[in-house]
Enzyme design. Structure first.
Site, mmCIF file in Angstrom:
data_model
loop_
_atom_site.group_PDB
_atom_site.id
_atom_site.type_symbol
_atom_site.label_atom_id
_atom_site.label_comp_id
_atom_site.label_asym_id
_atom_site.label_seq_id
_atom_site.Cartn_x
_atom_site.Cartn_y
_atom_site.Cartn_z
ATOM 1 N N ARG A 146 0.849 -1.187 0.000
ATOM 2 C CA ARG A 146 0.000 0.000 0.000
ATOM 3 C C ARG A 146 0.888 1.241 0.000
ATOM 4 N NH1 ARG A 146 -2.283 -3.433 3.990
ATOM 5 N NH2 ARG A 146 -4.410 -4.138 3.522
ATOM 6 N N LYS A 170 -2.005 -2.349 8.040
ATOM 7 C CA LYS A 170 -3.065 -1.725 8.824
ATOM 8 C C LYS A 170 -3.072 -2.275 10.241
ATOM 9 C CE LYS A 170 -6.231 -0.601 5.029
ATOM 10 N NZ LYS A 170 -7.597 -0.801 4.476
ATOM 11 N N HIS A 240 -2.314 2.384 -5.806
ATOM 12 C CA HIS A 240 -3.252 1.290 -5.550
ATOM 13 C C HIS A 240 -3.547 0.504 -6.825
ATOM 14 C CE1 HIS A 240 -5.325 -0.250 -2.073
ATOM 15 N NE2 HIS A 240 -6.368 -0.535 -2.812
ATOM 16 N N ARG A 243 -0.961 -2.013 -7.036
ATOM 17 C CA ARG A 243 -1.292 -3.086 -6.075
ATOM 18 C C ARG A 243 -2.303 -4.045 -6.706
ATOM 19 N NH1 ARG A 243 -1.651 -4.429 -0.478
ATOM 20 N NH2 ARG A 243 -3.778 -4.774 0.292
ATOM 21 N N HIS A 266 -4.629 -8.696 3.481
ATOM 22 C CA HIS A 266 -6.074 -8.581 3.663
ATOM 23 C C HIS A 266 -6.505 -9.311 4.929
ATOM 24 C CE1 HIS A 266 -6.999 -7.757 -0.874
ATOM 25 N NE2 HIS A 266 -6.718 -6.659 -0.202
ATOM 26 N N TYR A 275 -10.538 -9.933 -7.133
ATOM 27 C CA TYR A 275 -9.632 -10.054 -8.270
ATOM 28 C C TYR A 275 -9.972 -11.236 -9.172
ATOM 29 C CZ TYR A 275 -6.875 -6.754 -5.601
ATOM 30 O OH TYR A 275 -6.471 -5.652 -4.907
#
Length: 301
Positions: A146, A170, A240, A243, A266, A275
């Site tokens: 990210r 995150k 992004h 990514r 994730h 995806y």
């Protein structure tokens, strides 16, 4: 309205939410506070599901996108769960609000041959900024990082003895990303020119500006946008998107979905499954072109 500052402290210190998340929550709750105060509500117990529905309708009437409205309602759900925990309210009025349907948005990605051309043919230059910019593109494409993760990437997170990078994602969740031999050479080459250009630099982060200061998100965004514009016509040209390109390329070449999930950091598989649609579209196109009876089957439908 009270308890707002306590909520943001809860997000920062207990949930360990990112600065971006906290900023978004602050904006959403600020807008809702303004709405309820304009309607004469004095405390959170006076807020009902009807109040929230009316706010949502007003937002949509003013042109707020369904996706943005849904996010704001999600913010309120988190906020009222916090208020229940603090014994400020007894129930969550946002739970009863039915949000508008959002059209499924597929990830935008750059074609593999376009990325190959960018990394193999486009001239970045051999000076500090050129080597840095090339490495920024390389890292995004070869690791799926990210934007915030790359900007905050520290030299201490590079573990070349084990050919890995420890990425801090995150909520400060660490994940391990493998490093190819070529990427390792690119990173060591950049560090060498970085040390020669800024021998006294004390910044712990890997990437520096042309003045020797830590890079910032807008600079990195501009670098990516500039170089993607040279090779691709995709509408969005952001970190992004690279990514997304990283994940799509892995999936198209047979990588396991769970492995891609771990590489991307994730929290759940549902975020990664988006995806698969792009991959299925490609498979469908190949099937129609390659199978001798594919077009005949189409005619019978």
């Amino acid at each position: 309205m009270q308890n707002i500052n306590s909520f943001f402290k809860y997000l920062e210190f207990e949930k360990r939410s990112s600065v971006h998340t906290i900023t978004a929550y602050r904006n959403d709750i600020g807008q809702f506070c303004k709405y309820v105060e304009e309607h004469g509500l004095q405390n959170w117990n006076q807020v009902t599901s009807k109040t929230i529905r009316q706010w949502m309708v007003e937002m949509l009437d003013k042109g707020t996108a369904a996706r943005s409205a849904n996010r704001k309602i999600s913010t309120l759900k988190v906020f009222f769960r916090f208020l229940i925990r603090e014994e400020v309210v007894e129930s969550n009025p946002a739970d009863k609000v039915i949000t508008p349907k959002v059209p499924k948005r597929l990830p935008v990605f750059v074609k593999e041959n376009e990325m190959d051309y960018l990394l193999d043919q486009v001239e970045f230059g051999n000076d500090f900024s050129g080597v840095r910019n090339k490495l920024i593109i390389d890292l995004f494409y070869l690791t799926g990082m990210r934007l915030s993760e790359l900007v905050n990437l520290k030299l201490t997170q590079l573990d070349f003895g084990n050919d890995i990078i420890k990425v801090l994602g995150k909520r400060n969740k660490e994940r391990i990303v493998p490093v190819t031999r070529e990427l390792k050479q690119s990173i060591t080459g950049y560090i060498s020119i970085r040390n020669k250009t800024f021998p006294g630099a004390k910044a712990p982060v890997l990437f520096l500006t042309d003045k020797g200061m830590p890079v910032y998100q807008k600079l990195v965004y501009r670098v990516v946008n500039r170089y993607l514009s040279e090779v691709s016509t995709v509408t969005k040209k952001s970190p992004h998107v690279i990514r997304h390109t990283f994940a799509t390329a892995l999936l198209n070449r047979g990588a396991d979905l769970n492995a891609i999930k771990e590489l991307l950091g994730h929290a759940n598989l549902a975020a990664t499954e988006v995806y698969t649609h792009n991959s299925y579209e490609k498979l469908n196109s190949i099937y129609k072109q390659a199978h001798p009876r594919a077009e005949k089957k189409e005619e019978c439908i």
